[in-house]
Design a protein around this motif. Structure first.
Motif, PDB file in Angstrom:
ATOM      1  N   GLY A 181     -27.632 100.381  82.244  1.00 51.82           N
ATOM      2  CA  GLY A 181     -28.364 101.330  81.410  1.00 51.82           C
ATOM      3  C   GLY A 181     -29.813 101.444  81.845  1.00 51.82           C
ATOM      4  O   GLY A 181     -30.116 101.809  82.981  1.00 51.82           O
ATOM      5  N   GLY A 182     -30.712 101.118  80.925  1.00 52.41           N
ATOM      6  CA  GLY A 182     -32.140 101.178  81.233  1.00 52.41           C
ATOM      7  C   GLY A 182     -32.529 100.284  82.388  1.00 52.41           C
ATOM      8  O   GLY A 182     -33.461 100.594  83.145  1.00 52.41           O
ATOM      9  N   GLY A 183     -31.818  99.176  82.575  1.00 49.44           N
ATOM     10  CA  GLY A 183     -32.097  98.296  83.706  1.00 49.44           C
ATOM     11  C   GLY A 183     -31.799  98.976  85.025  1.00 49.44           C
ATOM     12  O   GLY A 183     -32.568  98.867  85.988  1.00 49.44           O
ATOM     13  N   CYS A 184     -30.694  99.692  85.095  1.00 51.31           N
ATOM     14  CA  CYS A 184     -30.358 100.463  86.287  1.00 51.31           C
ATOM     15  C   CYS A 184     -31.367 101.587  86.494  1.00 51.31           C
ATOM     16  O   CYS A 184     -31.779 101.867  87.619  1.00 51.31           O
ATOM     17  CB  CYS A 184     -28.943 101.026  86.153  1.00 51.31           C
ATOM     18  N   GLU A 185     -31.791 102.207  85.409  1.00 51.90           N
ATOM     19  CA  GLU A 185     -32.761 103.303  85.501  1.00 51.90           C
ATOM     20  C   GLU A 185     -34.111 102.820  86.010  1.00 51.90           C
ATOM     21  O   GLU A 185     -34.751 103.472  86.841  1.00 51.90           O
ATOM     22  CB  GLU A 185     -32.901 103.972  84.133  1.00 51.90           C
ATOM     23  N   VAL A 186     -34.559 101.649  85.545  1.00 58.49           N
ATOM     24  CA  VAL A 186     -35.827 101.092  86.026  1.00 58.49           C
ATOM     25  C   VAL A 186     -35.714 100.735  87.505  1.00 58.49           C
ATOM     26  O   VAL A 186     -36.630 100.987  88.294  1.00 58.49           O
ATOM     27  CB  VAL A 186     -36.240  99.864  85.192  1.00 58.49           C
ATOM     28  N   ALA A 187     -34.578 100.159  87.903  1.00 58.32           N
ATOM     29  CA  ALA A 187     -34.375  99.849  89.322  1.00 58.32           C
ATOM     30  C   ALA A 187     -34.466 101.119  90.167  1.00 58.32           C
ATOM     31  O   ALA A 187     -35.070 101.124  91.246  1.00 58.32           O
ATOM     32  CB  ALA A 187     -33.030  99.163  89.531  1.00 58.32           C
ATOM     33  N   MET A 188     -33.878 102.214  89.666  1.00 62.36           N
ATOM     34  CA  MET A 188     -33.906 103.472  90.411  1.00 62.36           C
ATOM     35  C   MET A 188     -35.290 104.106  90.446  1.00 62.36           C
ATOM     36  O   MET A 188     -35.577 104.933  91.312  1.00 62.36           O
ATOM     37  CB  MET A 188     -32.879 104.454  89.839  1.00 62.36           C
ATOM     38  N   MET A 189     -36.154 103.750  89.505  1.00 62.10           N
ATOM     39  CA  MET A 189     -37.538 104.223  89.554  1.00 62.10           C
ATOM     40  C   MET A 189     -38.306 103.587  90.706  1.00 62.10           C
ATOM     41  O   MET A 189     -39.308 104.131  91.164  1.00 62.10           O
ATOM     42  CB  MET A 189     -38.255 103.908  88.243  1.00 62.10           C
ATOM     43  N   CYS A 190     -37.836 102.415  91.149  1.00 67.27           N
ATOM     44  CA  CYS A 190     -38.483 101.726  92.262  1.00 67.27           C
ATOM     45  C   CYS A 190     -38.229 102.492  93.564  1.00 67.27           C
ATOM     46  O   CYS A 190     -37.317 103.304  93.654  1.00 67.27           O
ATOM     47  CB  CYS A 190     -37.969 100.293  92.368  1.00 67.27           C
ATOM     48  N   ASP A 191     -39.013 102.202  94.573  1.00 72.23           N
ATOM     49  CA  ASP A 191     -38.907 102.929  95.832  1.00 72.23           C
ATOM     50  C   ASP A 191     -37.786 102.399  96.718  1.00 72.23           C
ATOM     51  O   ASP A 191     -37.195 103.144  97.501  1.00 72.23           O
ATOM     52  CB  ASP A 191     -40.245 102.859  96.572  1.00 72.23           C
ATOM     53  N   ILE A 192     -37.508 101.113  96.601  1.00 72.50           N
ATOM     54  CA  ILE A 192     -36.473 100.466  97.401  1.00 72.50           C
ATOM     55  C   ILE A 192     -35.745  99.480  96.494  1.00 72.50           C
ATOM     56  O   ILE A 192     -36.380  98.808  95.671  1.00 72.50           O
ATOM     57  CB  ILE A 192     -37.085  99.720  98.605  1.00 72.50           C
ATOM     58  N   ILE A 193     -34.423  99.394  96.647  1.00 74.69           N
ATOM     59  CA  ILE A 193     -33.654  98.411  95.885  1.00 74.69           C
ATOM     60  C   ILE A 193     -32.966  97.443  96.844  1.00 74.69           C
ATOM     61  O   ILE A 193     -32.181  97.863  97.707  1.00 74.69           O
ATOM     62  CB  ILE A 193     -32.585  99.066  94.986  1.00 74.69           C
ATOM     63  N   TYR A 194     -33.276  96.151  96.704  1.00 68.44           N
ATOM     64  CA  TYR A 194     -32.524  95.086  97.352  1.00 68.44           C
ATOM     65  C   TYR A 194     -31.680  94.427  96.263  1.00 68.44           C
ATOM     66  O   TYR A 194     -32.164  94.213  95.158  1.00 68.44           O
ATOM     67  CB  TYR A 194     -33.461  94.043  97.965  1.00 68.44           C
ATOM     68  N   ALA A 195     -30.440  94.100  96.586  1.00 71.59           N
ATOM     69  CA  ALA A 195     -29.556  93.538  95.576  1.00 71.59           C
ATOM     70  C   ALA A 195     -28.971  92.202  96.016  1.00 71.59           C
ATOM     71  O   ALA A 195     -28.683  92.002  97.204  1.00 71.59           O
ATOM     72  CB  ALA A 195     -28.420  94.511  95.269  1.00 71.59           C
ATOM     73  N   GLY A 196     -28.803  91.299  95.047  1.00 70.67           N
ATOM     74  CA  GLY A 196     -28.057  90.087  95.294  1.00 70.67           C
ATOM     75  C   GLY A 196     -26.578  90.408  95.298  1.00 70.67           C
ATOM     76  O   GLY A 196     -26.139  91.409  94.709  1.00 70.67           O
ATOM     77  N   ASP A 197     -25.784  89.578  95.971  1.00 73.33           N
ATOM     78  CA  ASP A 197     -24.365  89.905  96.137  1.00 73.33           C
ATOM     79  C   ASP A 197     -23.558  89.865  94.843  1.00 73.33           C
ATOM     80  O   ASP A 197     -22.421  90.331  94.809  1.00 73.33           O
ATOM     81  CB  ASP A 197     -23.718  88.991  97.184  1.00 73.33           C
ATOM     82  N   LYS A 198     -24.138  89.330  93.780  1.00 76.64           N
ATOM     83  CA  LYS A 198     -23.436  89.302  92.492  1.00 76.64           C
ATOM     84  C   LYS A 198     -23.980  90.361  91.520  1.00 76.64           C
ATOM     85  O   LYS A 198     -23.605  90.386  90.352  1.00 76.64           O
ATOM     86  CB  LYS A 198     -23.576  87.920  91.843  1.00 76.64           C
ATOM     87  N   ALA A 199     -24.860  91.224  92.005  1.00 81.88           N
ATOM     88  CA  ALA A 199     -25.455  92.249  91.145  1.00 81.88           C
ATOM     89  C   ALA A 199     -24.415  93.268  90.689  1.00 81.88           C
ATOM     90  O   ALA A 199     -23.440  93.546  91.400  1.00 81.88           O
ATOM     91  CB  ALA A 199     -26.590  92.962  91.874  1.00 81.88           C
ATOM     92  N   ARG A 200     -24.627  93.804  89.505  1.00 81.01           N
ATOM     93  CA  ARG A 200     -23.748  94.833  88.948  1.00 81.01           C
ATOM     94  C   ARG A 200     -24.600  95.963  88.383  1.00 81.01           C
ATOM     95  O   ARG A 200     -25.558  95.720  87.642  1.00 81.01           O
ATOM     96  CB  ARG A 200     -22.862  94.255  87.839  1.00 81.01           C
ATOM     97  N   PHE A 201     -24.240  97.192  88.738  1.00 81.10           N
ATOM     98  CA  PHE A 201     -24.986  98.369  88.296  1.00 81.10           C
ATOM     99  C   PHE A 201     -24.090  99.236  87.412  1.00 81.10           C
ATOM    100  O   PHE A 201     -22.899  99.387  87.680  1.00 81.10           O
ATOM    101  CB  PHE A 201     -25.457  99.188  89.494  1.00 81.10           C
ATOM    102  N   ALA A 202     -24.682  99.833  86.367  1.00 80.24           N
ATOM    103  CA  ALA A 202     -23.896 100.724  85.505  1.00 80.24           C
ATOM    104  C   ALA A 202     -24.810 101.543  84.611  1.00 80.24           C
ATOM    105  O   ALA A 202     -25.954 101.169  84.352  1.00 80.24           O
ATOM    106  CB  ALA A 202     -22.911  99.919  84.644  1.00 80.24           C
TER     107      ALA A 202
END
Length: 291
Positions: free
Chosen positions: A141-162
């Motif tokens: 939700g808002g966590g995914c939206e804030v991540a998308m506001m960033c310029d670059i996203i690096y993710a850990g291998d256990k990350a989950r987006f929705a």
């Protein structure tokens, strides 16, 4: 409240300009105190701002105060000449598991309009310096939206987006339907938004939402390394390049090409362009002054 020692120092300083100047310098250098975030400078040269969401019992759910604190920290790093890039992260369990539902559940339509609900959430996207999201665990939700506001996203291998808002009777309200569609295309965005299903870090990378995936215990370090690399360049040039990429994201191709050309021309009015090209010709490392 000031301690007796500090109070006595202030009183003495009132009669001693030298003491007062020292006290003001000491006091103004202290970092602000936050309730829901941790703030520090990272990297070998301490040139990367690091903001860590710290509301563990709520899985870093984004309440108003947490968002306000993020925006305040971003503004401080944006003004700090020693910082060239910013990393935004959470915990290994959750980057941010969405907006705080308890805080919004009883809102009405008129309250949302009159209070401009969520309008102040775009501080990340308004930051001049590059912001890198280091995402572990849930970015929902808002966590995914804030991540998308960033310029670059690096993710850990256990990350989950929705974007699971549809499962609680609402829709994304901080850019989820807009930024996600631009990042992954219409079909994938529709699938994510209309089902509320989570996608893995690997799926997010394949879809273009995430730049790279790392082991969970390495992703913050890797984001800081990226920030250090960015910080080694001219902050002025980096800001112009970021602006040009964002223009490509938000305009037609022809508008973007025209804007890019003008920004490119504009770099030739900077001292850093002269220094960068001179250093290249002289086979030495450039000494950028951000001018």
């Amino acid at each position: 409240m000031a301690t007796p020692t500090v109070t006595r120092l202030v009183l003495r300083s009132a009669y001693n300009p030298r003491n007062l100047a020292g006290f003001i310098k000491f006091y103004s250098s202290q970092a602000p105190s936050y309730e829901f975030i941790k703030v520090e400078k990272a990297g070998e040269k301490k040139n990367v701002g690091l903001i860590t969401l710290n509301r563990p019992k709520a899985l870093n759910a984004l309440c108003d105060k947490l968002v306000t604190e993020i925006n305040d920290a971003l503004k401080s790093f944006d003004k700090d000449e020693t910082v060239g890039a910013i990393v935004l992260t959470g915990s290994e369990k959750a980057f941010a598991a969405g907006a705080d539902i308890k805080e919004m559940a009883n809102n009405t339509f008129s309250q949302n309009i009159q209070g401009q609900f969520l309008v102040g959430w775009d501080g990340v996207s308004r930051t001049t310096k590059p912001v890198i999201a280091a995402v572990n665990g849930y970015a929902l939700g808002g966590g995914c939206e804030v991540a998308m506001m960033c310029d670059i996203i690096y993710a850990g291998d256990k990350a989950r987006f929705a974007q699971p808002e549809v499962t609680i009777g609402t829709i994304p309200g901080a850019g989820g339907t807009q930024r996600l569609t631009r990042a992954v295309g219409k079909s994938k965005a529709m699938e994510i938004v209309l089902t509320g299903n989570q996608i893995t870090a690997e799926e997010a990378e394949k879809a273009g939402l995430v730049s790279k995936v790392f082991p969970a215990d390495k992703v913050v370090d890797e984001a800081i390394k990226l920030g250090e690399k960015i910080s080694s360049h001219s902050q002025l040039t980096v800001a112009m390049a970021k602006d040009a990429v964002n223009t490509a994201y938000e305009t037609t191709l022809q508008q973007g090409l025209n804007y890019e050309k003008k920004m490119f021309w504009g770099t030739f009015a900077t001292a850093d362009q002269k220094e960068g090209m001179s250093a290249f010709a002289e086979k030495r490392k450039p000494n950028f002054k951000n001018e």
